[in-house]
Enzyme design. Sequence first.
Site, PDB file in Angstrom:
ATOM      1  N   ASP A  34     -23.303  26.454  13.432  1.00 45.60           N
ATOM      2  CA  ASP A  34     -22.755  27.711  12.928  1.00 45.60           C
ATOM      3  C   ASP A  34     -23.731  28.372  11.960  1.00 45.60           C
ATOM      4  O   ASP A  34     -24.501  27.689  11.282  1.00 45.60           O
ATOM      5  CB  ASP A  34     -21.426  27.435  12.213  1.00 45.60           C
ATOM      6  N   ASN A  82     -16.331  32.954  22.056  1.00 53.08           N
ATOM      7  CA  ASN A  82     -17.553  33.730  21.804  1.00 53.08           C
ATOM      8  C   ASN A  82     -17.737  34.902  22.760  1.00 53.08           C
ATOM      9  O   ASN A  82     -18.540  35.803  22.495  1.00 53.08           O
ATOM     10  CB  ASN A  82     -18.791  32.831  21.874  1.00 53.08           C
TER      11      ASN A  82
END
Length: 256
Positions: A34, A82
């Site tokens: 991340d 995503n």
Amino acid sequence: MPRNMQLDSATLDRLHEAGLHPERLPRHVAVIMDGNGRWAQQRGLPRIEGHRRGVLSVRSTVEECCRLGIGQLTLYCLSIENWKRPKHELDFLMQLLREYLVAEREEIMAQNIRFGTIGRRADLPDDVLREIDENIRLSQSNTGMTLCLAINYGGRAEVVDAVRQIAEAVRSRQLDPEAIEEQTVTDALYTAGMADPDLLIRTAGEMRVSNFLLWQISYAEIWVTEKCWPDFDRAVLHTALRDFGLRERRFGGIKD
């Protein structure tokens, strides 16, 4: 003997230099990578530059896990969620993924890595799927570390797909509902045949698991760093592994 106890002298020396003990290593490390976009924005760069820089951290982490004798490394590359991102960013991610699969093919073979992926294939571009399948084909007989990329992956979607598979087996009378056990579910997941992660690493300081390996991380140790993924290097990996080695894993039991 556990796989990561079968280590040569060079690996043992490297572990010693890093302050790591072979018997305290995780067999399977999973990473939520991340902070690529955040890293770029903090430096006044486009988000895609963070993704580009993150590939270097992937390469470094894969190499070091191989050198340390880790049995499996699973990297969360693209979640189902995503796909909500802007199209130009997604197009770049697919291009970057395809380039990575091709560029790292020689290294995968040189390091004796067994390559695999988990996730739903349906939404991935054909050119990406071709490179995935080629890396799987070429490395299927390799006996070193397993590198698993989670691409178009979601933990809940994985459980749904497993339930559908089990339900179909019941409907076709291949499976008695009374015979369904935890292992039945485990064997129906994308990760069938893989060991559960011992250590889950998350970068960028976020304190959540983000729909990643929900079934498999039931007893994983979780380690979080404030560093964004592009700043994740060997030193940070060593710190995570040393911390894991100090933890007492009881799996629901109590210490004698």
